[in-house]
Design an enzyme around this catalytic site. Structure first.
Site, PDB file in Angstrom:
ATOM      1  N   ASP A  60       0.817  -1.206   0.000  1.00  0.00           N
ATOM      2  CA  ASP A  60       0.000   0.000   0.000  1.00  0.00           C
ATOM      3  C   ASP A  60       0.854   1.260   0.000  1.00  0.00           C
ATOM      4  OD1 ASP A  60      -2.419  -1.445   0.062  1.00  0.00           O
ATOM      5  OD2 ASP A  60      -2.248  -1.709   2.230  1.00  0.00           O
ATOM      6  N   TYR A 124       7.414 -10.217   5.486  1.00  0.00           N
ATOM      7  CA  TYR A 124       7.371  -8.778   5.756  1.00  0.00           C
ATOM      8  C   TYR A 124       8.126  -8.485   7.045  1.00  0.00           C
ATOM      9  CZ  TYR A 124       3.705  -8.022   2.244  1.00  0.00           C
ATOM     10  OH  TYR A 124       2.996  -7.939   1.072  1.00  0.00           O
TER      11      TYR A 124
END
Length: 298
Positions: A60, A124
């Site tokens: 994002d 991540y």
């Protein structure tokens, strides 16, 4: 004569602050996605037809990538052999300037390889700087970590993170208004841990009581903002605002309307670190085949 069309798996990184995310956006928007810039750069290679990148992992706005991947088909004009992997990387990086986007490498893959569908896992890392407010954060760390005022109870965080491991219904860690509400909330978390880390050039300046932490999560796929919600919840545990037992209860209740929405970590501390594939799928072209193509350029 060999076909001039080739599929490449490209490894790339980016500083995500100035982009709407990695995915392409309409060119009429004031803020574009990383994919927009990749495709503009690739078109400058004068391919046959329009270039389309198929991104492995969505990130994002404000989220960075140490290494994201995508596959792309590039066909050159008749009589021209496919680009070698090295030339493709060099040419793309030249045309990407001055954007903070870089190709790390490229690999020729088979025509049926898909960067998103073939991924085995995604990792991540979320960086947290404990011991200062954001205005006190070293300037070099600007949009690269989440600054929190107080220290963290790492023992409590470790206890809570263990409850996230394995296969669960992660509805409590998704948005109740998510556009992807139709997707299954069942995910298998293979890694969830916290480890001490270091800041940029920290050995050159006095950091007082500033401590950097890396929150690492690995799974085949994640729900929208799941990593940021898990990080926010674990930080809340480390601050004493939540307990490890509450994390377990949230998982069991499976309620997306629970107050975990108040514990979403900001985007700027999140990095896509790596995407894992079956190594045999990355050997679509033998060294002998690659050499045949390379010889046409000499």
């Amino acid at each position: 004569m060999h076909s001039s069309k080739a599929r490449y798996l490209v490894f790339f990184q980016y500083y995500g602050t100035k982009y709407s995310g990695v995915m392409e956006t309409p060119i009429t928007q004031s803020v574009l996605g990383v994919q927009n810039y990749l495709e503009v750069a690739a078109q400058k290679l004068r391919p046959v037809g329009t270039i389309k990148f198929f991104i492995s992992s969505r990130t994002d706005s404000g989220v960075h990538a140490i290494c994201n991947l995508a596959h792309v088909d590039i066909e050159r004009a008749k009589g021209k052999p496919p680009f070698t992997e090295e030339i493709l990387v060099q040419a793309m990086n030249h045309h990407l300037q001055p954007e903070p986007i870089r190709l790390l490498k490229a690999i020729r893959v088979c025509d049926n390889f898909h960067a998103r569908h073939n991924a085995l896992s995604r990792t991540y890392v979320y960086r947290v700087a404990a011991g200062c407010s954001r205005p006190e954060l070293p300037v070099f760390e600007g949009n690269l970590c989440w600054a929190i005022q107080d220290g963290l109870n790492v023992t409590a965080i470790n206890e809570a993170s263990k409850m996230l491991l394995g296969t669960h219904n992660f509805s409590a860690f998704r948005s109740a208004n998510s556009e992807n509400a139709f997707k299954s909330p069942i995910k298998t978390l293979q890694q969830a841990d916290i480890n001490p880390s270091c800041g940029i050039l920290t050995h050159h300046w006095q950091s007082r009581n500033l401590q950097f932490w890396d929150f690492t999560f690995r799974a085949r796929s994640f729900l929208y903002k799941q990593v940021r919600r898990m990080t926010g919840a674990l930080v809340a545990v480390g601050q004493g605002r939540l307990t490890p037992q509450q994390i377990k209860e949230f998982l069991e209740n499976q309620d997306p309307n629970c107050f975990l929405g108040n514990f979403v970590a900001p985007p700027h501390g999140l990095f896509l670190k790596d995407v894992e594939y079956d190594g045999t799928e990355l050997n679509g072209f033998s060294a002998e085949e690659t050499q045949k193509y390379s010889s046409h350029l000499n």
